[in-house]
Design an enzyme around this catalytic site. Sequence first.
Site: not given
Length: 336
Positions: A124, A204, A228, A171
């Site tokens: 980001y 996820d 975010d 992740k």
Amino acid sequence: MKHRITLIPGDGIGPEVTGAVVKILDSGGLDVEWESFPAGVLAMEAYGSPLPEELLESVRQNKVALKGPVTTPVGGGFTSVNVGLRKALDLFANLRPVWNIPSVPSRYDGVDLVIVRENTEDLYAGLEHEVVPGVVESLKIITEHASTRIARFAFEHARKNGRKRITAVHKANIMKMSDGLFIKCVKKVCAEYPDITCDERIVDAACMHLVMNPTQFDVLLLPNLYGDIVSDLCAGLVGGLGVVPAANLGVEIGVFEAVHGSAPDIAGKSIANPMALLLSALLMLRHIGEGTMADRIMKALNDVLSEGKVRTRDLGGKASTIEFTEAICRKIEGRT
């Protein structure tokens, strides 16, 4: 106590919702001197920069700012003012509490989450370049310093506010080094807080479990990009971006903002809901030691919503921004 606070009205609906919140805070009795500065498109016109040094210096001096939404051009133009503020002022922690507000329609009941997002690095941060024509590379930067700092912030916030569980989201099954470092730092900090439970979820899977049963979570701790995305997902659980607050916090400085966009399509029509920025302003009041005032304004807001007579269009009513604001002010002042 008199406060000096930097005000960033923003653009689009920004000036409307900011003006509404300033009026409500005035009704609540806030003794404040506002220092107002433009940002984004309006600042480009006035200062030649979307993030003027004069604005940054004001926030550095005042230590606190209230910020309306600012348009971020897509695919070109100047870089995000939000990202620029966070970098320039080292606002390393993004704090977004998400809870059900009485009388606001939502898909779930009993939601009471806090999202803590690292605010300065990761994908980001926007560190990208063109390697060769047709090939663009974005750099995902994760550091031990930033990961440890945001983890400690999350655990301190949890302890101070009676939260008992932190879930770190990552992740690391795929990005074993970058997200792996983030999780390693979180686990190290977790060992210093035996009164708080710590677990982890792959991002996820975390999203799936949030939409299945959000009440199973307490505090979510995430790197910048996942934070975010997941924080907006969580806002959707309780009614959307128009009903949740946000704070960007550093060691000494706090910038409190609405997380929704500038909605230029409805700017100037007095139909925008100022609630998200108002809730952010209540976080700001608690931050500057005005918790009693924040409680009084929150009660007035809840009373107006519970009565159901004065609501903006996004909440199923027909009230204008001005009418909604006036209704809250009347409640605060005891005129109804």
